[in-house]
Design a protein around this motif. Structure first.
Motif, PDB file in Angstrom:
ATOM      1  N   ILE A 196       0.832  -1.201   0.000  1.00 23.74           N
ATOM      2  CA  ILE A 196       0.000   0.000   0.000  1.00 23.74           C
ATOM      3  C   ILE A 196       0.871   1.257   0.000  1.00 23.74           C
ATOM      4  CG2 ILE A 196      -1.679   1.336   1.334  1.00 23.74           C
ATOM      5  CD1 ILE A 196      -2.920  -1.015  -0.027  1.00 23.74           C
ATOM      6  N   LEU A 197       1.921   1.258   0.809  1.00 25.89           N
ATOM      7  CA  LEU A 197       2.823   2.412   0.914  1.00 25.89           C
ATOM      8  C   LEU A 197       4.273   1.946   0.774  1.00 25.89           C
ATOM      9  CD1 LEU A 197       1.113   4.183   3.957  1.00 25.89           C
ATOM     10  CD2 LEU A 197       1.040   4.951   1.581  1.00 25.89           C
ATOM     11  N   PRO A 198       4.691   1.594  -0.436  1.00 29.64           N
ATOM     12  CA  PRO A 198       6.075   1.123  -0.636  1.00 29.64           C
ATOM     13  C   PRO A 198       7.077   2.225  -0.310  1.00 29.64           C
ATOM     14  CG  PRO A 198       4.683   0.657  -2.554  1.00 29.64           C
ATOM     15  CD  PRO A 198       3.931   1.597  -1.684  1.00 29.64           C
ATOM     16  N   ARG A 199       7.982   1.929   0.615  1.00 26.20           N
ATOM     17  CA  ARG A 199       8.938   2.943   1.064  1.00 26.20           C
ATOM     18  C   ARG A 199       9.846   3.429  -0.061  1.00 26.20           C
ATOM     19  NH1 ARG A 199       7.782   6.050   4.610  1.00 26.20           N
ATOM     20  NH2 ARG A 199       8.520   7.570   3.118  1.00 26.20           N
ATOM     21  N   ARG A 200      10.332   2.502  -0.884  1.00 20.69           N
ATOM     22  CA  ARG A 200      11.234   2.888  -1.970  1.00 20.69           C
ATOM     23  C   ARG A 200      10.523   3.790  -2.976  1.00 20.69           C
ATOM     24  NH1 ARG A 200      13.446   0.898  -6.960  1.00 20.69           N
ATOM     25  NH2 ARG A 200      12.004  -0.872  -7.032  1.00 20.69           N
ATOM     26  N   LEU A 201       9.260   3.496  -3.255  1.00 18.80           N
ATOM     27  CA  LEU A 201       8.485   4.330  -4.176  1.00 18.80           C
ATOM     28  C   LEU A 201       8.357   5.750  -3.650  1.00 18.80           C
ATOM     29  CD1 LEU A 201       6.499   4.652  -6.628  1.00 18.80           C
ATOM     30  CD2 LEU A 201       4.686   3.959  -5.050  1.00 18.80           C
ATOM     31  N   ILE A 202       7.973   5.875  -2.397  1.00 22.09           N
ATOM     32  CA  ILE A 202       7.757   7.199  -1.804  1.00 22.09           C
ATOM     33  C   ILE A 202       9.052   7.997  -1.759  1.00 22.09           C
ATOM     34  CG2 ILE A 202       7.078   8.399   0.312  1.00 22.09           C
ATOM     35  CD1 ILE A 202       5.179   6.022   0.870  1.00 22.09           C
ATOM     36  N   ASP A 203      10.127   7.364  -1.289  1.00 19.34           N
ATOM     37  CA  ASP A 203      11.409   8.082  -1.173  1.00 19.34           C
ATOM     38  C   ASP A 203      11.939   8.510  -2.532  1.00 19.34           C
ATOM     39  OD1 ASP A 203      11.281   7.722   1.541  1.00 19.34           O
ATOM     40  OD2 ASP A 203      12.623   5.984   1.587  1.00 19.34           O
ATOM     41  N   THR A 204      11.857   7.613  -3.523  1.00 11.65           N
ATOM     42  CA  THR A 204      12.382   7.930  -4.853  1.00 11.65           C
ATOM     43  C   THR A 204      11.594   9.049  -5.516  1.00 11.65           C
ATOM     44  OG1 THR A 204      13.099   5.637  -5.138  1.00 11.65           O
ATOM     45  CG2 THR A 204      12.954   6.982  -7.112  1.00 11.65           C
ATOM     46  N   VAL A 205      10.272   8.982  -5.424  1.00 14.17           N
ATOM     47  CA  VAL A 205       9.431  10.009  -6.052  1.00 14.17           C
ATOM     48  C   VAL A 205       9.662  11.365  -5.390  1.00 14.17           C
ATOM     49  CG1 VAL A 205       7.059  10.786  -6.387  1.00 14.17           C
ATOM     50  CG2 VAL A 205       7.664   8.415  -6.861  1.00 14.17           C
ATOM     51  N   GLN A 206       9.725  11.388  -4.077  1.00 14.66           N
ATOM     52  CA  GLN A 206       9.917  12.659  -3.388  1.00 14.66           C
ATOM     53  C   GLN A 206      11.272  13.282  -3.723  1.00 14.66           C
ATOM     54  OE1 GLN A 206       9.108  11.485   0.709  1.00 14.66           O
ATOM     55  NE2 GLN A 206       7.106  12.481   0.628  1.00 14.66           N
ATOM     56  N   SER A 207      12.321  12.457  -3.767  1.00 15.79           N
ATOM     57  CA  SER A 207      13.642  12.992  -4.110  1.00 15.79           C
ATOM     58  C   SER A 207      13.690  13.455  -5.561  1.00 15.79           C
ATOM     59  CB  SER A 207      14.721  11.934  -3.855  1.00 15.79           C
ATOM     60  OG  SER A 207      14.530  10.797  -4.693  1.00 15.79           O
ATOM     61  N   SER A 208      12.998  12.741  -6.456  1.00 15.95           N
ATOM     62  CA  SER A 208      12.965  13.133  -7.869  1.00 15.95           C
ATOM     63  C   SER A 208      12.228  14.452  -8.062  1.00 15.95           C
ATOM     64  CB  SER A 208      12.297  12.035  -8.703  1.00 15.95           C
ATOM     65  OG  SER A 208      13.022  10.831  -8.629  1.00 15.95           O
ATOM     66  N   LEU A 209      11.114  14.606  -7.371  1.00 18.76           N
ATOM     67  CA  LEU A 209      10.361  15.856  -7.487  1.00 18.76           C
ATOM     68  C   LEU A 209      11.159  17.022  -6.911  1.00 18.76           C
ATOM     69  CD1 LEU A 209       6.704  14.767  -6.566  1.00 18.76           C
ATOM     70  CD2 LEU A 209       7.699  15.147  -8.822  1.00 18.76           C
ATOM     71  N   ALA A 210      11.917  16.751  -5.873  1.00 21.08           N
ATOM     72  CA  ALA A 210      12.738  17.813  -5.289  1.00 21.08           C
ATOM     73  C   ALA A 210      13.790  18.306  -6.280  1.00 21.08           C
ATOM     74  CB  ALA A 210      13.400  17.313  -4.013  1.00 21.08           C
ATOM     75  N   GLU A 211      14.225  17.404  -7.176  1.00 23.99           N
ATOM     76  CA  GLU A 211      15.230  17.761  -8.178  1.00 23.99           C
ATOM     77  C   GLU A 211      14.603  18.189  -9.501  1.00 23.99           C
ATOM     78  OE1 GLU A 211      17.588  14.294  -8.507  1.00 23.99           O
ATOM     79  OE2 GLU A 211      18.376  14.397  -6.456  1.00 23.99           O
ATOM     80  N   GLY A 212      13.286  18.097  -9.598  1.00 20.70           N
ATOM     81  CA  GLY A 212      12.599  18.453 -10.831  1.00 20.70           C
ATOM     82  C   GLY A 212      12.761  17.421 -11.930  1.00 20.70           C
ATOM     83  N   ASP A 213      13.152  16.196 -11.547  1.00 20.64           N
ATOM     84  CA  ASP A 213      13.383  15.122 -12.526  1.00 20.64           C
ATOM     85  C   ASP A 213      12.238  14.115 -12.456  1.00 20.64           C
ATOM     86  OD1 ASP A 213      14.319  13.273 -14.255  1.00 20.64           O
ATOM     87  OD2 ASP A 213      15.995  12.609 -13.026  1.00 20.64           O
ATOM     88  N   LEU A 214      11.251  14.289 -13.347  1.00 24.41           N
ATOM     89  CA  LEU A 214      10.092  13.401 -13.321  1.00 24.41           C
ATOM     90  C   LEU A 214      10.376  12.037 -13.931  1.00 24.41           C
ATOM     91  CD1 LEU A 214       7.028  15.681 -14.185  1.00 24.41           C
ATOM     92  CD2 LEU A 214       7.697  14.742 -11.977  1.00 24.41           C
TER      93      LEU A 214
END
Length: 244
Positions: free
Chosen positions: A72-90
């Motif tokens: 339901i809440l995969p940790r790797r998914l959440i961490d990767t997406v948040q770090s990518s958005l912080a860098e503007g890399d979708l």
């Protein structure tokens, strides 16, 4: 808890067999005769109840697997997406969402597919996708309630039909074995049906809690899209992923 409940089912099923075995099978009024005269409805209802039990456990185990935290809440998914958005890399966020196929990743892909729209439009689309994902899971949870109620009704119906068979028979003496055969579907249906319903309530509350956390996490992630400056070309990605 599931193992203990399964053991209770086995004991509950074996108990009447021990009771039936006390009948003198060498006499004309032995076990086979009793079942033939009075236990047809009882045996049919027991078979149906066992089938319902199997269906219930299959649905329950499947839901138990679906509602695990790492799905339901995969940790790797959440961490990767948040770090990518912080860098503007979708691109990296999209890749990990496509790799980890789960309700949350499908909702995020909906947001990324419309990242050029206004934030209000993105929020509306994600909300709609979340509703679909949550409804799909909660519908499977409702199947547990349906099976539980059907189990109770089957037990009552089987006992009623068996009792009618006993009372309308030509037998002058009705032994305790006859009533044991009649009452067993009722006992089984009520006890097991009530147990199934408790499992349903527990699973329903668990599902609501985890799905609400997923909804909150999705909104928390997509709010970063308001300030994201896209630094790469994402037109070549395939966003469509409607697998449930």
């Amino acid at each position: 808890m599931i193992k203990k409940f399964t053991l209770s089912l086995i004991i509950l099923f074996i108990f009447p067999l021990i009771n039936y075995a006390q009948v003198n099978v060498n006499e004309k009024k032995g076990l086979l005769k009793i079942i033939d005269d009075y236990g047809v409805y009882s045996m049919l209802s027991i078979i149906l109840l066992l089938c319902l039990s199997a269906v219930f456990w299959i649905i329950l185990l499947e839901l138990n697997s679906t509602l695990k935290n790492f799905k339901i809440l995969p940790r790797r998914l959440i961490d990767t997406v948040q770090s990518s958005l912080a860098e503007g890399d979708l691109s990296e966020a999209i890749l990990v969402c496509q790799e980890i196929n789960c309700p949350l990743s499908r909702c995020l892909l909906t947001a990324f597919a419309n990242c050029t729209e206004s934030f209000d439009v993105i929020t509306t689309l994600v909300r709609s996708r979340l509703d679909v994902e949550i409804e799909n899971i909660m519908q499977h949870v409702s199947y547990l309630k349906t099976v539980a109620v059907t189990t109770i009704i089957t037990g009552i119906s089987g006992a009623a039909l068996a009792l009618e068979s006993v009372l309308t028979s030509d037998e002058k003496v009705i032994s305790s074995n006859h009533y044991a055969i009649v009452l067993y579907p009722l006992i089984y249906g009520l006890i097991i049906g009530a147990g199934f319903y408790l499992f349903y309530v527990t699973m329903h509350n668990r599902a609501k809690n985890r799905l609400m956390r997923m909804r909150g996490q999705a909104y928390f992630i997509i709010k970063d899209l308001k300030d994201v400056e896209i630094v790469n070309n994402i037109d070549h990605f395939d966003y469509e992923n409607d697998e449930f």
